[in-house]
Design an enzyme around this catalytic site. Structure first.
Site, PDB file in Angstrom:
ATOM      1  CG  PHE A 111       1.370   0.203  -2.851  1.00  0.00           C
ATOM      2  CD1 PHE A 111       0.731  -1.028  -2.839  1.00  0.00           C
ATOM      3  CD2 PHE A 111       2.197   0.512  -3.926  1.00  0.00           C
ATOM      4  CE1 PHE A 111       0.915  -1.929  -3.879  1.00  0.00           C
ATOM      5  CE2 PHE A 111       2.374  -0.389  -4.964  1.00  0.00           C
ATOM      6  CZ  PHE A 111       1.739  -1.606  -4.945  1.00  0.00           C
ATOM      7  CG  ASP A 153       7.959   4.072  -1.554  1.00  0.00           C
ATOM      8  OD1 ASP A 153       8.223   4.630  -2.636  1.00  0.00           O
ATOM      9  OD2 ASP A 153       7.289   3.031  -1.466  1.00  0.00           O
ATOM     10  CE  LYS A 201       3.649   3.976  -9.449  1.00  0.00           C
ATOM     11  NZ  LYS A 201       3.631   3.568  -8.056  1.00  0.00           N
TER      12      LYS A 201
HETATM   13  C1  LIG Z   1       3.969   2.245  -7.490  1.00  0.00           C
HETATM   14  C2  LIG Z   1       4.624   2.262  -6.169  1.00  0.00           C
HETATM   15  C3  LIG Z   1       5.519   1.254  -5.788  1.00  0.00           C
HETATM   16  C4  LIG Z   1       5.777   0.036  -6.639  1.00  0.00           C
HETATM   17  O1  LIG Z   1       6.398   0.353  -7.835  1.00  0.00           O
HETATM   18  P1  LIG Z   1       6.456  -0.762  -8.995  1.00  0.00           P
HETATM   19  O2  LIG Z   1       7.242  -0.108 -10.068  1.00  0.00           O
HETATM   20  O3  LIG Z   1       5.043  -1.084  -9.362  1.00  0.00           O
HETATM   21  O4  LIG Z   1       7.128  -1.950  -8.419  1.00  0.00           O
HETATM   22  C5  LIG Z   1       6.164   1.382  -4.572  1.00  0.00           C
HETATM   23  N1  LIG Z   1       5.930   2.436  -3.766  1.00  0.00           N
HETATM   24  C6  LIG Z   1       5.090   3.415  -4.098  1.00  0.00           C
HETATM   25  C7  LIG Z   1       4.899   4.579  -3.172  1.00  0.00           C
HETATM   26  C8  LIG Z   1       4.388   3.362  -5.296  1.00  0.00           C
HETATM   27  O5  LIG Z   1       3.510   4.332  -5.612  1.00  0.00           O
END
Ligand SMILES: *Cc1c(COP(=O)(O)O)cnc(C)c1O
Length: 403
Positions: A138, A223, A252
């Site tokens: 994700f 990521d 986050k």
């Molecule tokens: C939550 C998340 C995202 C997206 O972040 P947003 O602030 O919702 O755009 C991208 N990568 C990972 C691994 C995430 O957990």
């Protein structure tokens, strides 16, 4: 004012892309949250790994309100002190030499993927633009990031996707070895697949990704939107793995609840984002950067990071005890305070039922897909809150299993 709207209003005035719970939180303090009716909850969700220091942390309230008296926003034709201070802190604390600020995880990844392609095309030629990602990953909800993300349910049904993106199995080096080539611009990996079920990468895997990227002159993009800023017990998860990425994305927990995202990289790669190639109106906003600086000051200390590890053990001990008497979990996995309790076969597909039952007992938990109950609490959650929250969660588990 808060009593004049309620959950029913959501269906009246909001786009229906979410299906929120039936209670509305109105106040938080530390790891406790209160809803409109005054009911109190222990917060094991942390706003999905966002509220790294819980709710209303005094240092963050101070940073935000002090900056609010000074300057809220300037355009990117100017820079600002909080952004430069935060960038210095991130550069000092990580592999990176350069930072780009934005407002969310998706934007940080969007910047990372665009930069990787720009770097690859400028250094390797027009055919070097492929991105390799993993199934179940994700990376956010913009169209490029859902395309790189490995969950077709988020990218299907919107017409043609950006080209040049392939997905291979996670934690599978042979699959990467077969897929990677000199046309690969970047390999994108989460150190722990968060949304995909709290599934950690193995050490050999991340080290192997690094080696294969080196061999094919591709960038390793980590990521760390969910794993970053202390979540795993190190400032960033790559530090646990002994692997250095070329580009890292953070969001986050970075803002502790105030929107901010960051892309970290080296000077040699950053230079391919020359003036005008990319941007964001709000990115590097003084309010967001002031708060994130305060977050880093608290999180990036031996005491906080060691606390994450101790609290991890406490969560696992409690979850193991619940499992010993109920048998609801197949396994419990994760690192630091990103923990996934994988449901046993009998309860597969029912993570949401556990989440709903938990809220009824006064504890907020998350799911990570249909089969995993996820815990991503404040990094400084008090032991008493863990005890009380787990007592409530155990009652919720019993409610589900006896229903
Ligand atoms: C939550 C998340 C995202 C997206 O972040 P947003 O602030 O919702 O755009 C991208 N990568 C990972 C691994 C995430 O957990």
């Amino acid at each position: 004012m808060s009593q004049t709207v309620n959950r029913a209003d959501f269906d009246q005035v909001m786009v229906p892309n979410y299906a929120p719970a039936d209670y509305i939180p109105v106040r938080g303090q530390g790891s406790r949250v209160w809803d409109q009716s005054g009911r109190e909850y222990v917060d094991f969700g942390g706003g999905i790994a966002v509220n790294a220091l819980g709710h209303a942390h005094p240092a963050l309230v101070k940073a935000l309100t002090e900056q609010a008296q000074k300057v809220w926003h300037v355009s990117n034709s100017l820079t600002n002190e909080p952004a430069l201070q935060l960038a210095h802190k991130l550069v000092d604390a990580t592999f990176a030499d350069r930072v780009f600020f934005c407002n969310s995880g998706a934007e940080a990844n969007e910047a990372a993927f665009k930069l990787a392609r720009r770097w690859a095309i400028e250094t390797g030629g027009a055919d070097k633009f492929e991105i390799i990602s993993t199934t179940n990953s994700f990376h956010g909800r913009t169209f490029f990031t859902v395309t790189v993300g490995g969950q077709p349910k988020y990218s299907d049904g919107f017409g043609p996707r950006p080209a040049g993106v392939t997905h291979i199995a996670y934690n599978d080096l042979d699959a990467l070895r077969a897929a990677i080539s000199d046309k690969t611009a970047a390999v994108v990996v989460e150190p722990i697949q968060g949304e995909g079920g709290v599934l950690p990468a193995s050490r050999e895997y991340l080290q192997g990704v690094r080696e294969l990227c080196n061999k094919h002159n591709a960038l390793m993009v980590l990521d760390e939107v969910q794993t970053g800023v202390g979540r795993t017990g190190s400032l960033y998860a790559y530090m646990e793995y002994g692997v250095t990425p070329d580009i890292l994305t953070s969001a986050k927990s970075l803002g502790g609840g105030f929107p901010i995202g960051a892309m970290l990289t080296t000077e040699a790669i950053a230079k391919h984002f020359a003036p005008g190639t990319h941007g964001s109106t709000y990115g590097g906003n003084p309010l967001a950067c002031a708060v994130a600086s305060a977050v880093l000051d608290v999180v990036n200390t031996p005491a906080t990071l060691a606390g994450v590890r101790t609290k991890h053990d406490k969560f696992l001990t409690k979850l193991d005890a619940i499992n010993a008497s109920t048998g609801v979990f197949e396994t419990v996995r994760g690192m630091g305070l990103l923990i996934g309790a994988v449901l046993a076969d009998k309860y597969k597909g029912r993570a949401k039922d556990f989440m709903t039952a938990a809220a009824k007992e006064g504890v907020i938990v998350l799911q990570a897909g249909p089969d995993v109950v996820r815990f991503a609490p404040s990094l400084i959650i008090e032991d008493a809150d863990i005890d009380e929250g787990m007592a409530r969660f155990e009652r919720a588990v019993r409610a589900v299993t006896s229903a």
